[in-house]
Motif scaffolding. Sequence first.
Motif, PDB file in Angstrom:
ATOM      1  N   GLY A 220       0.814  -1.216   0.000  1.00 25.83           N
ATOM      2  CA  GLY A 220       0.000   0.000   0.000  1.00 25.83           C
ATOM      3  C   GLY A 220       0.843   1.259   0.000  1.00 25.83           C
ATOM      4  O   GLY A 220       0.544   2.233  -0.709  1.00 25.83           O
ATOM      5  N   GLY A 221       1.899   1.267   0.807  1.00 24.09           N
ATOM      6  CA  GLY A 221       2.768   2.439   0.858  1.00 24.09           C
ATOM      7  C   GLY A 221       3.478   2.675  -0.459  1.00 24.09           C
ATOM      8  O   GLY A 221       3.646   3.827  -0.891  1.00 24.09           O
ATOM      9  N   GLN A 222       3.892   1.613  -1.133  1.00 28.27           N
ATOM     10  CA  GLN A 222       4.551   1.748  -2.432  1.00 28.27           C
ATOM     11  C   GLN A 222       3.569   2.255  -3.491  1.00 28.27           C
ATOM     12  O   GLN A 222       3.922   3.093  -4.322  1.00 28.27           O
ATOM     13  CB  GLN A 222       5.149   0.402  -2.847  1.00 28.27           C
ATOM     14  CG  GLN A 222       6.348  -0.024  -2.010  1.00 28.27           C
ATOM     15  CD  GLN A 222       6.784  -1.452  -2.290  1.00 28.27           C
ATOM     16  OE1 GLN A 222       5.980  -2.304  -2.692  1.00 28.27           O
ATOM     17  NE2 GLN A 222       8.067  -1.737  -2.087  1.00 28.27           N
TER      18      GLN A 222
ATOM     19  N   LEU B  54       3.042   3.223   9.162  1.00 28.01           N
ATOM     20  CA  LEU B  54       3.344   3.586   7.778  1.00 28.01           C
ATOM     21  C   LEU B  54       2.800   4.966   7.457  1.00 28.01           C
ATOM     22  O   LEU B  54       3.423   5.732   6.710  1.00 28.01           O
ATOM     23  CB  LEU B  54       2.748   2.540   6.835  1.00 28.01           C
ATOM     24  CG  LEU B  54       3.088   2.697   5.346  1.00 28.01           C
ATOM     25  CD1 LEU B  54       4.597   2.766   5.150  1.00 28.01           C
ATOM     26  CD2 LEU B  54       2.489   1.549   4.541  1.00 28.01           C
ATOM     27  N   ARG B  55       1.654   5.310   8.015  1.00 27.30           N
ATOM     28  CA  ARG B  55       1.099   6.653   7.810  1.00 27.30           C
ATOM     29  C   ARG B  55       2.057   7.707   8.329  1.00 27.30           C
ATOM     30  O   ARG B  55       2.288   8.734   7.683  1.00 27.30           O
ATOM     31  CB  ARG B  55      -0.247   6.792   8.520  1.00 27.30           C
ATOM     32  CG  ARG B  55      -1.374   6.041   7.869  1.00 27.30           C
ATOM     33  CD  ARG B  55      -2.647   6.139   8.636  1.00 27.30           C
ATOM     34  NE  ARG B  55      -3.199   7.492   8.615  1.00 27.30           N
ATOM     35  CZ  ARG B  55      -4.439   7.778   8.993  1.00 27.30           C
ATOM     36  NH1 ARG B  55      -5.228   6.826   9.432  1.00 27.30           N
ATOM     37  NH2 ARG B  55      -4.877   9.011   8.945  1.00 27.30           N
TER      38      ARG B  55
ATOM     39  N   GLU C 154       7.767  11.538   4.643  1.00 24.54           N
ATOM     40  CA  GLU C 154       8.432  11.403   3.354  1.00 24.54           C
ATOM     41  C   GLU C 154       7.763  12.277   2.297  1.00 24.54           C
ATOM     42  O   GLU C 154       8.453  12.918   1.487  1.00 24.54           O
ATOM     43  CB  GLU C 154       8.406   9.943   2.904  1.00 24.54           C
ATOM     44  CG  GLU C 154       9.326   9.025   3.697  1.00 24.54           C
ATOM     45  CD  GLU C 154       9.265   7.590   3.189  1.00 24.54           C
ATOM     46  OE1 GLU C 154       8.946   7.409   1.993  1.00 24.54           O
ATOM     47  OE2 GLU C 154       9.537   6.671   3.968  1.00 24.54           O
ATOM     48  N   VAL C 155       6.443  12.300   2.291  1.00 30.48           N
ATOM     49  CA  VAL C 155       5.720  13.109   1.310  1.00 30.48           C
ATOM     50  C   VAL C 155       6.054  14.586   1.492  1.00 30.48           C
ATOM     51  O   VAL C 155       6.276  15.314   0.509  1.00 30.48           O
ATOM     52  CB  VAL C 155       4.205  12.865   1.416  1.00 30.48           C
ATOM     53  CG1 VAL C 155       3.421  13.932   0.648  1.00 30.48           C
ATOM     54  CG2 VAL C 155       3.854  11.478   0.893  1.00 30.48           C
TER      55      VAL C 155
ATOM     56  N   SER D 255      -5.076   7.237   4.456  1.00 33.06           N
ATOM     57  CA  SER D 255      -6.112   6.628   5.299  1.00 33.06           C
ATOM     58  C   SER D 255      -6.162   5.114   5.176  1.00 33.06           C
ATOM     59  O   SER D 255      -6.677   4.442   6.073  1.00 33.06           O
ATOM     60  CB  SER D 255      -7.478   7.227   4.964  1.00 33.06           C
ATOM     61  OG  SER D 255      -7.809   6.967   3.616  1.00 33.06           O
ATOM     62  N   ASN D 256      -5.665   4.543   4.079  1.00 28.35           N
ATOM     63  CA  ASN D 256      -5.716   3.091   3.903  1.00 28.35           C
ATOM     64  C   ASN D 256      -4.477   2.381   4.439  1.00 28.35           C
ATOM     65  O   ASN D 256      -4.334   1.164   4.263  1.00 28.35           O
ATOM     66  CB  ASN D 256      -5.871   2.751   2.409  1.00 28.35           C
ATOM     67  CG  ASN D 256      -7.220   3.174   1.868  1.00 28.35           C
ATOM     68  OD1 ASN D 256      -8.207   3.230   2.596  1.00 28.35           O
ATOM     69  ND2 ASN D 256      -7.269   3.495   0.585  1.00 28.35           N
ATOM     70  N   LEU D 257      -3.597   3.106   5.101  1.00 27.10           N
ATOM     71  CA  LEU D 257      -2.338   2.541   5.579  1.00 27.10           C
ATOM     72  C   LEU D 257      -2.374   2.354   7.092  1.00 27.10           C
ATOM     73  O   LEU D 257      -3.143   3.023   7.793  1.00 27.10           O
ATOM     74  CB  LEU D 257      -1.177   3.463   5.194  1.00 27.10           C
ATOM     75  CG  LEU D 257      -1.084   3.846   3.708  1.00 27.10           C
ATOM     76  CD1 LEU D 257       0.050   4.838   3.494  1.00 27.10           C
ATOM     77  CD2 LEU D 257      -0.888   2.602   2.847  1.00 27.10           C
TER      78      LEU D 257
END
Length: 369
Positions: free
Chosen positions: A139-141, A171-172, A178-179, A165-167
């Motif tokens: 999901g993160g990738q 990871l969020r 990172e973003v 929201s799906n992570l």
Amino acid sequence: MTSKLLLQLHNLACGYQGQMIVQELNLHLNAGDIGCLLGPSGCGKTTTLRAIAGFEPVSHGEIRLAGEVISRAGFTLAPEARRIGMVFQDYALFPHLTVAENVAFGIRKHPERERITGELLDLVKLGHLGKRYPHELSGGQQQRVALARALAPEPRLLLLDEPFSNLDVELRRSLSREVRDILKARGTSAILVTHDQEEAFAVSDQVGVFRDGRLEQWDTPYNLYHEPLTPFVASFVGQGYFIRGQLQDPESVRTELGDIHGNRAYSWPSGSAVDVLLRPDDLVYAPDSDLQVRITGKTFLGASTLYRLQLPTGTQLEAIFPSHIDHLPGETVGIQVSADHLVLFPAQGSIAANATLPNAGVRRYSSAS
């Protein structure tokens, strides 16, 4: 150097199916900054984002991007003509295209698409996965691919709708940092929509707190926490809560916790009834203090523990102590107030001179209040 104004929303009103969702909205974003629309579900933040993207018309006011009107009542510039990128909650990757082909989708006719695609994949740390397909990624990738694809056409503004929201939680946290680093490295301006204030504070330079379709405050994360303009912002941000107090002089207030002195002055009459903002970190563990409270509950947070406390009068409090301090519900502990920022609001919406000091306990201001 003065930052250049990029995005401006002026007296904006919009909605859908005849229902007005957002009203009297004013905010601006400077070039290179990251803004966030924060608030509970149904407050209007996603409607605002869709209006900026050109997916929803506006009923009143206008939206300007780089000085150009892109939306006003009766006029909506087509989304594809706005040079605005979008990252969706569900990533929206093309399953039949490779990672590299997904990233290059919006620049298929660009003479340097291979170079741009490679640079972006390296930037999002996926340079070695260009030949894989979306279903082969985590999901993160997948979210990184979606970000790279949105950045490829070099948009003037990037919109991110609940992108994490799906992570899972860890990871969020890591991906949000990172973003931010990626956007800052490219100088890309962005607007993020989220209901998670930790995420908002980690990514954004400016945050707008929404309530029932109206913007309560557009400010830096620091000012939202320490200088809230409304009781709702004070309560919504940082687990704030209120106890009743009585103003003694412009810089101090009397409460059940004793006299609290702050770093700002209030011009209301002495004796006015006020609501005093407290946050869990305003109460510190003090075993020898005369102020004793009973523990009614606790939540272990790792590095710290959130304690729910009760004064002898029944007033409920919350405090965060270091996690090596370990007490059980039912025990009594000493605390003291350490609140340098004294934030007060008129009690029940009005200031009354010579008011008495009632025991009102903890109050929070919800979106329905």
